[in-house]
Design an enzyme around this catalytic site. Structure first.
Site, PDB file in Angstrom:
ATOM      1  N   LYS A   1      -0.379  -9.792  11.769  1.00 46.44           N
ATOM      2  CA  LYS A   1      -1.246  -8.668  11.401  1.00 46.44           C
ATOM      3  C   LYS A   1      -2.556  -8.798  12.167  1.00 46.44           C
ATOM      4  CE  LYS A   1      -3.375  -6.065   7.640  1.00 46.44           C
ATOM      5  NZ  LYS A   1      -3.439  -5.760   6.207  1.00 46.44           N
TER       6      LYS A   1
ATOM      7  N   THR B   1       0.803  -1.223   0.000  1.00 49.27           N
ATOM      8  CA  THR B   1       0.000   0.000   0.000  1.00 49.27           C
ATOM      9  C   THR B   1       0.833   1.269   0.000  1.00 49.27           C
ATOM     10  OG1 THR B   1      -1.828  -1.097   1.096  1.00 49.27           O
ATOM     11  CG2 THR B   1      -1.732   1.258   1.370  1.00 49.27           C
TER      12      THR B   1
ATOM     13  N   THR C   1       1.368  -5.031   4.026  1.00 51.04           N
ATOM     14  CA  THR C   1       1.161  -5.525   5.391  1.00 51.04           C
ATOM     15  C   THR C   1       0.530  -6.926   5.422  1.00 51.04           C
ATOM     16  OG1 THR C   1      -1.000  -4.443   5.502  1.00 51.04           O
ATOM     17  CG2 THR C   1       0.891  -3.205   6.350  1.00 51.04           C
ATOM     18  N   ASP C   2      -0.195  -7.290   4.356  1.00 55.66           N
ATOM     19  CA  ASP C   2      -0.964  -8.544   4.422  1.00 55.66           C
ATOM     20  C   ASP C   2      -0.101  -9.767   4.746  1.00 55.66           C
ATOM     21  OD1 ASP C   2      -3.306  -7.234   3.948  1.00 55.66           O
ATOM     22  OD2 ASP C   2      -3.467  -7.783   1.836  1.00 55.66           O
TER      23      ASP C   2
HETATM   24  N1  ASP Z   1      -2.861  -5.605   0.239  1.00 58.19           N
HETATM   25  C1  ASP Z   1      -1.759  -4.781   0.688  1.00 58.19           C
HETATM   26  C2  ASP Z   1      -0.493  -5.610   0.661  1.00 58.19           C
HETATM   27  O1  ASP Z   1      -0.311  -6.420   1.508  1.00 58.19           O
HETATM   28  C3  ASP Z   1      -2.016  -4.259   2.047  1.00 58.19           C
HETATM   29  C4  ASP Z   1      -0.941  -3.363   2.596  1.00 58.19           C
HETATM   30  O2  ASP Z   1       0.083  -3.151   2.034  1.00 58.19           O
HETATM   31  O3  ASP Z   1      -1.186  -2.846   3.704  1.00 58.19           O
HETATM   32  O4  ASP Z   1       0.300  -5.446  -0.224  1.00 58.19           O
END
Ligand code: ASP
Length: 333
Positions: A156, A11, A85-86
């Site tokens: 997470k 993100t 983050t995922d």
């Molecule tokens: N869907 C995104 C990822 O994991 C979520 C994020 O970056 O927070 O790349």
């Protein structure tokens, strides 16, 4: 101080959102050019390894990332990895196990909102990560929301709030306020080890739930699964009466397929002596993983199985020995 900033996606550098889905931006701008304040912290070089939503990460991405860091250890004082983050906790766990001989920081970070958003958390997280990468913390960590968490303990917990990660079984390695408070349990530097990227991805994680049909797990064994992580109830209990998992655990033992038990509860640890469901699982050969996260247990199992391929003595015994030891502070012994 020289840092290597490795971009993998997430993100932090995405565009779109509301109503269109967020997607990786064309990586045309250098993050350091975007945030020139970073140059005050260190001399930073950037490498764009991927530009992926981390939901699309695969184990071969972890290996390539770890190999990239390993090959550059002598050239940089610290590493920052920008990541979605995922699956950041999986990548952080895999890196911790693939880089056993760390003597400098490898800090992952990302953001809940893109850097271009007015209310973005990207700037703070990135500045904190770069700052932490200039310290002497020889660990793979996740810098997020003014904390540094041990990567192989993190998970997470929040898909909405800015504090996306928690590390329920291990206090933060550092807290960032007006200054940086370093915790006492930061690992000491370890001697450099040669790189071993072998990994067996054919593992399965299964959450127990009332009604889980054990025939589905027998099916996984028949399909050639090489190891399993079972997210059991509470202290590590599995059903042992109706829909008992004990026969499939015995079948796994007979096939030399290690089964590792973690808990669905975020706090506390697996104790396979406490209830009959745990005792039965242990008697059938299951391996308790104490207070490890599922992310850490899965990645460690993949790596153990990758290395056990040409070891004598069997995969299950290699897994049992590995899960009785702490490789990177992933388990409280
Ligand atoms: N869907 C995104 C990822 O994991 C979520 C994020 O970056 O927070 O790349």
């Amino acid at each position: 101080m020289r840092l290597l900033l490795i971009h993998t996606g997430g993100t932090l550098m995405m565009r779109g959102g509301d109503p269109t889905p967020l997607e990786p931006d064309v990586y045309t701008r250098d993050l350091v050019a975007e945030l020139p304040v970073l140059r005050k912290l260190a001399e930073i070089e950037t490498k764009i390894l991927y530009n992926l939503d981390s939901a699309d990460f695969q184990p071969h991405h972890w290996v390539e990332l770890a190999e990239t860091v390993h090959a550059s250890l002598d050239r940089y004082d610290g590493f920052v990895i920008v990541h979605g983050t995922d699956t950041m906790a999986y990548t952080a766990s895999a890196l911790a196990f693939l880089l056993p001989g760390l003597d400098r920081p490898v800090i992952l970070t990302g953001a809940q909102k893109p850097l271009a958003d007015v209310r973005s958390d990207a700037r703070t997280n990135l500045v904190d990560a770069c700052h932490l990468a200039t310290t002497r913390i020889p660990e793979v960590g996740i810098a997020f929301h003014s904390e540094l968490l041990r990567g192989c303990r993190a998970t997470k917990l929040d898909a909405w709030g800015m504090k996306a990660f928690g590390s329920p079984a291990c206090p933060p390695l550092a807290e960032l306020g007006l200054g940086v408070n370093l915790a006492g349990h930061v690992l000491a530097p370890r001697p450099r080890a040669s790189f071993d990227g072998r990994l067996e991805p054919h593992v399965l994680a299964v959450r127990t739930f009332p009604g889980l049909d054990p025939r589905l797990l027998h099916g996984a064994l028949a399909a050639g699964v090489r190891g399993m992580v079972i997210e059991a109830f509470g202290a590590g209990n599995v059903p042992r009466l109706e829909n008992s998992l004990v026969p499939v655990l015995e079948a796994a033992r007979a096939a030399d397929v290690p089964v590792v038990i973690v808990s669905q509860s975020t706090r506390g640890a697996v104790d396979l002596t406490r209830y009959h469901g745990g005792v039965a699982a242990a008697r059938a050969g299951a391996i308790g993983a104490g207070d490890m996260t599922t992310e850490a247990a899965l990645t460690k199992l993949m790596i153990v199985l990758g290395r056990a391929a040409d070891e004598t003595g069997g995969r299950a015994s290699a897994a049992r020995a590995a899960f009785a030891a702490s490789w990177a502070g992933e388990i409280s012994l």
